[in-house]
Design a protein around this motif. Structure first.
Motif, PDB file in Angstrom:
ATOM      1  N   VAL A  14       0.720  -1.252  -0.011  1.00 28.89           N
ATOM      2  CA  VAL A  14      -0.049   0.059   0.025  1.00 28.89           C
ATOM      3  C   VAL A  14       0.907   1.291  -0.160  1.00 28.89           C
ATOM      4  O   VAL A  14       1.581   1.279   0.803  1.00 28.89           O
ATOM      5  N   LEU A  15       0.692   2.049  -1.112  1.00 31.40           N
ATOM      6  CA  LEU A  15       1.626   3.295  -1.195  1.00 31.40           C
ATOM      7  C   LEU A  15       0.854   4.563  -0.241  1.00 31.40           C
ATOM      8  O   LEU A  15      -0.268   4.871  -0.546  1.00 31.40           O
ATOM      9  N   ALA A  16       1.610   4.846   0.561  1.00 31.24           N
ATOM     10  CA  ALA A  16       1.068   5.980   1.702  1.00 31.24           C
ATOM     11  C   ALA A  16       2.056   7.037   2.003  1.00 31.24           C
ATOM     12  O   ALA A  16       2.097   7.446   2.992  1.00 31.24           O
ATOM     13  N   ALA A  17       2.890   7.424   0.923  1.00 31.55           N
ATOM     14  CA  ALA A  17       4.146   8.121   1.118  1.00 31.55           C
ATOM     15  C   ALA A  17       4.029   9.604   0.699  1.00 31.55           C
ATOM     16  O   ALA A  17       5.103  10.433   1.184  1.00 31.55           O
ATOM     17  N   GLY A  18       2.906  10.005  -0.014  1.00 32.79           N
ATOM     18  CA  GLY A  18       3.002  11.135  -0.659  1.00 32.79           C
ATOM     19  C   GLY A  18       2.842  12.405   0.467  1.00 32.79           C
ATOM     20  O   GLY A  18       2.500  12.249   1.412  1.00 32.79           O
ATOM     21  N   ALA A  19       2.985  13.559  -0.190  1.00 32.66           N
ATOM     22  CA  ALA A  19       3.027  14.828   0.704  1.00 32.66           C
ATOM     23  C   ALA A  19       1.508  15.171   0.879  1.00 32.66           C
ATOM     24  O   ALA A  19       1.502  16.299   1.635  1.00 32.66           O
ATOM     25  N   SER A  20       0.683  14.869   0.105  1.00 29.80           N
ATOM     26  CA  SER A  20      -0.690  15.572   0.202  1.00 29.80           C
ATOM     27  C   SER A  20      -0.919  16.922  -0.069  1.00 29.80           C
ATOM     28  O   SER A  20      -1.474  17.660   0.637  1.00 29.80           O
ATOM     29  N   THR A  21      -0.173  17.502  -0.927  1.00 25.57           N
ATOM     30  CA  THR A  21       0.053  18.758  -1.209  1.00 25.57           C
ATOM     31  C   THR A  21      -1.170  19.506  -1.593  1.00 25.57           C
ATOM     32  O   THR A  21      -1.713  20.613  -0.834  1.00 25.57           O
ATOM     33  N   ARG A  22      -2.023  18.995  -2.675  1.00 27.95           N
ATOM     34  CA  ARG A  22      -3.437  19.400  -2.885  1.00 27.95           C
ATOM     35  C   ARG A  22      -4.376  19.303  -1.701  1.00 27.95           C
ATOM     36  O   ARG A  22      -5.403  20.176  -1.628  1.00 27.95           O
ATOM     37  N   TRP A 106      -1.681  -1.138  -4.409  1.00 28.96           N
ATOM     38  CA  TRP A 106      -2.815   0.130  -4.522  1.00 28.96           C
ATOM     39  C   TRP A 106      -2.256   1.174  -3.571  1.00 28.96           C
ATOM     40  O   TRP A 106      -1.306   1.091  -2.729  1.00 28.96           O
ATOM     41  N   HIS A 107      -3.197   2.370  -3.809  1.00 29.98           N
ATOM     42  CA  HIS A 107      -2.858   3.497  -2.841  1.00 29.98           C
ATOM     43  C   HIS A 107      -3.804   3.406  -1.657  1.00 29.98           C
ATOM     44  O   HIS A 107      -4.917   3.217  -1.708  1.00 29.98           O
ATOM     45  N   ALA A 108      -3.287   4.168  -0.640  1.00 29.05           N
ATOM     46  CA  ALA A 108      -4.164   4.174   0.405  1.00 29.05           C
ATOM     47  C   ALA A 108      -5.397   5.160   0.243  1.00 29.05           C
ATOM     48  O   ALA A 108      -6.250   5.274   1.028  1.00 29.05           O
ATOM     49  N   ASP A 109      -5.187   6.116  -0.768  1.00 28.76           N
ATOM     50  CA  ASP A 109      -6.108   7.132  -1.190  1.00 28.76           C
ATOM     51  C   ASP A 109      -7.153   6.668  -1.864  1.00 28.76           C
ATOM     52  O   ASP A 109      -7.905   7.710  -2.603  1.00 28.76           O
ATOM     53  N   GLN A 110      -7.454   5.240  -2.206  1.00 26.99           N
ATOM     54  CA  GLN A 110      -8.446   4.657  -2.709  1.00 26.99           C
ATOM     55  C   GLN A 110      -9.240   3.950  -2.063  1.00 26.99           C
ATOM     56  O   GLN A 110      -9.312   2.978  -1.733  1.00 26.99           O
ATOM     57  N   PRO A 111     -10.258   4.850  -1.267  1.00 24.17           N
ATOM     58  CA  PRO A 111     -11.228   4.387  -0.142  1.00 24.17           C
ATOM     59  C   PRO A 111     -11.969   3.421  -0.478  1.00 24.17           C
ATOM     60  O   PRO A 111     -12.670   2.712   0.486  1.00 24.17           O
ATOM     61  N   LEU A 112     -12.381   3.173  -1.683  1.00 21.95           N
ATOM     62  CA  LEU A 112     -13.167   2.302  -2.105  1.00 21.95           C
ATOM     63  C   LEU A 112     -13.039   0.946  -2.575  1.00 21.95           C
ATOM     64  O   LEU A 112     -13.786   0.119  -3.000  1.00 21.95           O
ATOM     65  N   ILE A 113     -11.694   0.770  -2.763  1.00 19.91           N
ATOM     66  CA  ILE A 113     -11.232  -0.542  -2.772  1.00 19.91           C
ATOM     67  C   ILE A 113     -11.401  -1.485  -1.693  1.00 19.91           C
ATOM     68  O   ILE A 113     -11.028  -1.309  -0.439  1.00 19.91           O
TER      69      ILE A 113
END
Length: 210
Positions: A14-22, A106-113
């Motif tokens: 699970v990829l959860a490393a991003g800066a969440s800039t937006r 998958w990405h951590a910010d895909q909440p419906l998976i």
């Protein structure tokens, strides 16, 4: 961190490393349907993979690590997280044990998976263990995606800013699985509300972080 010691088999990443800039703050710990995005991803990963999973952290380490450790997740920290998802995935692949037969990412910010979505991909991977399989949605492909062990070397050499999509395209035997849930990811706070509103059948009525 040392590599996770587990029996042979596929892993979840699970990829959860991003800066969440937006997003404006660490979206990894934003609340969707009464739990953080990380907690939701952990629940899905644990249901399908047990201890055979890795979360890749990078930015916002303090809140991200706290949330993941509270959920007893296996965490690896990518020091090069700012270079993009390709760098985080490459780092995770290097941490997999030698007996890992493949992985689903998958990405951590895909909440419906859901675990059902991932199980569909894993069923294809079980039948065709040396081929890729991935989600297909809105006339494109992407994660969740399964990669077999034979591609680990190429994955560790990914272009840092892009991820593995090009590899999925290049692999002629990639199975594309229709998965509408993969189209929904969180970039802005308003996306949490929009995703819930667009998927009312799955909504449990819990609070949504704005």
């Amino acid at each position: 961190m040392t590599k996770v010691q587990t029996p042979p088999g596929p892993f979840g990443i699970v990829l959860a490393a991003g800066a969440s800039t937006r997003f404006g703050r660490p979206k990894q710990v934003a609340v969707f349907r009464n739990e953080t995005l990380l907690a939701r991803a952990h629940k899905t990963a644990s249901a399908l993979f047990g201890n055979r999973h890795l979360f890749v952290a990078g930015a916002h380490l303090a809140p991200v690590i706290k949330d993941l450790l509270n959920n007893r997740s296996n965490v690896v920290v990518n020091p090069d997280w700012a270079n993009g998802p390709g760098a985080s995935l490459a780092h995770a692949v290097k941490m997999l044990p030698a007996h890992c037969t493949g992985f689903l990412v998958w990405h951590a910010d895909q909440p419906l998976i859901s675990s059902a979505d991932l199980s569909t991909i894993l069923a294809v991977a079980t039948a065709r263990p040396t081929d890729c399989a991935c989600a297909s949605y809105e006339k494109t492909i992407g994660v969740p995606a399964y990669f077999p062990q034979r591609l680990f070397g190429r994955l560790t050499a990914l272009s840092p800013e892009h991820g593995a999509k090009q590899l999925l395209i290049e692999e002629k035997q990639t199975t594309r699985i229709p998965m509408p849930a993969a189209a929904f990811d969180v970039d802005f706070p308003a996306d949490l509300q929009a995703i819930a509103a667009a998927n009312p059948a799955a909504d449990d009525g819990s609070s949504i972080d704005r």
